[in-house]
Design an enzyme around this catalytic site. Structure first.
Site, PDB file in Angstrom:
ATOM      1  N   ALA A  54       0.847  -1.196   0.000  1.00 36.43           N
ATOM      2  CA  ALA A  54       0.000   0.000   0.000  1.00 36.43           C
ATOM      3  C   ALA A  54       0.878   1.240   0.000  1.00 36.43           C
ATOM      4  O   ALA A  54       2.100   1.139  -0.093  1.00 36.43           O
ATOM      5  CB  ALA A  54      -0.901  -0.021   1.220  1.00 36.43           C
ATOM      6  N   ASN A  55       0.285   2.400   0.079  1.00 33.41           N
ATOM      7  CA  ASN A  55       1.051   3.633   0.264  1.00 33.41           C
ATOM      8  C   ASN A  55       0.265   4.565   1.188  1.00 33.41           C
ATOM      9  O   ASN A  55      -0.821   4.237   1.636  1.00 33.41           O
ATOM     10  CB  ASN A  55       1.374   4.285  -1.092  1.00 33.41           C
ATOM     11  CG  ASN A  55       0.119   4.658  -1.851  1.00 33.41           C
ATOM     12  OD1 ASN A  55      -0.682   5.451  -1.383  1.00 33.41           O
ATOM     13  ND2 ASN A  55      -0.062   4.052  -3.021  1.00 33.41           N
ATOM     14  N   ARG A  56       0.821   5.728   1.462  1.00 33.58           N
ATOM     15  CA  ARG A  56       0.262   6.589   2.516  1.00 33.58           C
ATOM     16  C   ARG A  56      -0.838   7.527   2.045  1.00 33.58           C
ATOM     17  O   ARG A  56      -1.260   8.403   2.785  1.00 33.58           O
ATOM     18  CB  ARG A  56       1.378   7.437   3.121  1.00 33.58           C
ATOM     19  CG  ARG A  56       2.374   6.646   3.905  1.00 33.58           C
ATOM     20  CD  ARG A  56       3.396   7.602   4.485  1.00 33.58           C
ATOM     21  NE  ARG A  56       4.559   6.909   4.996  1.00 33.58           N
ATOM     22  CZ  ARG A  56       4.661   6.515   6.262  1.00 33.58           C
ATOM     23  NH1 ARG A  56       3.681   6.727   7.104  1.00 33.58           N
ATOM     24  NH2 ARG A  56       5.757   5.910   6.666  1.00 33.58           N
TER      25      ARG A  56
END
Ligand code: CTP
Length: 410
Positions: free
Chosen positions: A211-213
């Site tokens: 995932a990412n932020r």
């Protein structure tokens, strides 16, 4: 939008969702609106006039003929001294009464006597909502110009039934109120605009993903701002924890591949805005079972493959929208990289974010935070915007898109 100076007449119908009307009063007043409340007899079985009066800071109106009530302002004045009437919860009974012109209590009389717009937030058992009589009444009310928000799908409070009938959340009702009281012109009326937002999740195995932020805040704010200007907004959102924006049709996806399919199925469109932080890579094939630690073997080597570039795909598509907007998050050579993306991805302009050091990641940074400092990079050059809230970036970008769409030949 501020509701400062706006006068809302809230009619609370009798249903378990009446408790949400208390929060609705608070939310409306928080935004500067004054809220006057009419309660039906049934509503008073669920919440008290004491709580409603305390929250609205006004007398609560309940009786049609109340000669002793020193506050009595009469049903005509009640309904005229408001900018908007909101019925929440709107019960099947209240809908039936207004659809058929009954006026046998204060709530129904006020609704019939008004010359203002009316917003209904229905809440009832799913069977009652889908009953032909209620459907008929809703169609009649819509023909008469009554606006509706919800109901949503979900669990019913009073039974184990699930289905359509749950009242819209107070903030969704507030957004609908704001949209109805918004007098600004709607320059994007009739325009279909696709927006992508949030991160994507790329599975490694059934329990793990990459995932990412990205929080989705900027993309969702843009979708909402475009809708406020009258656009028919189709939001394709990756997994986020924030609510779907009001007045927008949202499709939820997990992976980049799903996001691509969802976006392409929405073509043709007048414009597309790619705000999502799409994962550049996914695992070549996600494991069907959870990957186990094996003593002595060390960590697994993940084989990665590149994800399709959704923006580039649409930028070079035979059904390319007249206006294509991309985002770029860069830690170095912001303008040079944004200009390269403009060409490579076939975008008309790129909204470039600096995600280096202090402006970067986390609750106060661009990714995850509430503020943003962007530059608009197009063939015409670079426009620098000062640091501002993500909602303000969204509003300015929506205005820019409206201006551009007026001059674009589709
Ligand atoms: N984007 C997309 N599909 C992808 C990757 C990116 O639609 N698979 C879109 C994003 O929504 C954004 C723009 O492309 O509008 C730029 O994304 P960014 O991650 O900054 O660029 P990359 O192409 O990944 O380039 P690099 O990794 O070299 O920065």
């Amino acid at each position: 939008m501020s509701l400062s100076g706006k006068r809302i007449l809230l009619i609370i119908g009798g249903g378990i969702a009446a408790y949400k009307a208390l929060d609705l009063i608070r939310r409306l007043r928080e935004r500067g609106a004054s809220v006057r409340v009419v309660m039906t007899a049934a509503a008073r079985e669920f919440v008290t006039t004491l709580s409603v009066g305390a929250l609205s800071a006004d007398h609560v109106f309940t009786e049609l003929f109340d000669r002793h009530d020193e506050h009595d302002v009469g049903h005509i004045r009640l309904s005229r001294e408001a900018d908007l009437l909101v019925v929440a919860p709107a019960t099947a009974d209240l809908m039936a009464k207004l659809a058929n012109g009954h006026a046998n209590d204060l709530a129904s009389t006020v609704l019939l006597a008004t010359d203002k717009r009316v917003l209904m937030a229905p809440a009832m058992n799913p069977k009652m909502w889908s009953h032909p009589a209620t459907r008929r009444n809703r169609a009649t009310l819509e023909k008469d110009g009554i606006a509706f928000i919800g109901p949503a799908r979900g669990e019913m409070a009073e039974s184990n039934e699930a289905g359509e009938g749950r009242m819209a959340e107070p903030l969704e009702i507030v957004a609908a109120v704001e949209a109805m009281l918004d007098q600004r012109p709607k320059p994007l009326a009739g325009k279909r605009i696709i927006v992508t937002s949030g991160p994507t999740h790329e599975p490694i195995d059934p329990v793990r993903y990459i995932a990412n932020r990205s929080s989705g805040k900027q993309g969702h704010a843009i979708a909402a701002a475009l809708a406020k200007l009258g656009a028919d907004v189709r939001l394709v959102s990756g997994p986020v924890t924030i609510a779907d924006p009001a007045g927008v049709t949202t499709t939820h996806v997990e992976t980049a591949a799903q996001m691509k399919d969802a976006v392409e199925s929405l073509l043709p469109a007048d414009a597309a805005v790619f705000v999502a932080a799409v994962a550049d890579w996914r695992t070549a094939s996600a494991a069907g079972e959870k990957i186990k630690k094996v003593a002595g073997e060390g960590p697994p080597a993940l084989q990665m493959v590149e994800n399709p570039d959704i923006l580039a795909g649409v930028g070079h598509h035979s059904l390319r929208p007249g206006l294509v907007v991309g985002f770029a998050a860069e830690t170095q050579d912001l303008i040079g990289n944004a200009e390269a993306k403009l060409r490579k991805k076939g975008a008309d302009f790129i909204v470039a974010n600096d995600v280096s050091h202090e402006s970067g990641i986390g609750p106060t940074g661009v990714m995850g935070g509430d503020r943003n400092r962007v530059r608009i990079v197009s063939k015409a050059g670079v426009e620098e915007w000062p640091e501002m809230g993500k909602d303000e970036v969204a509003e300015r970008l929506a205005a820019l898109i409206a201006t551009r769409l007026r001059t674009v030949v589709v």
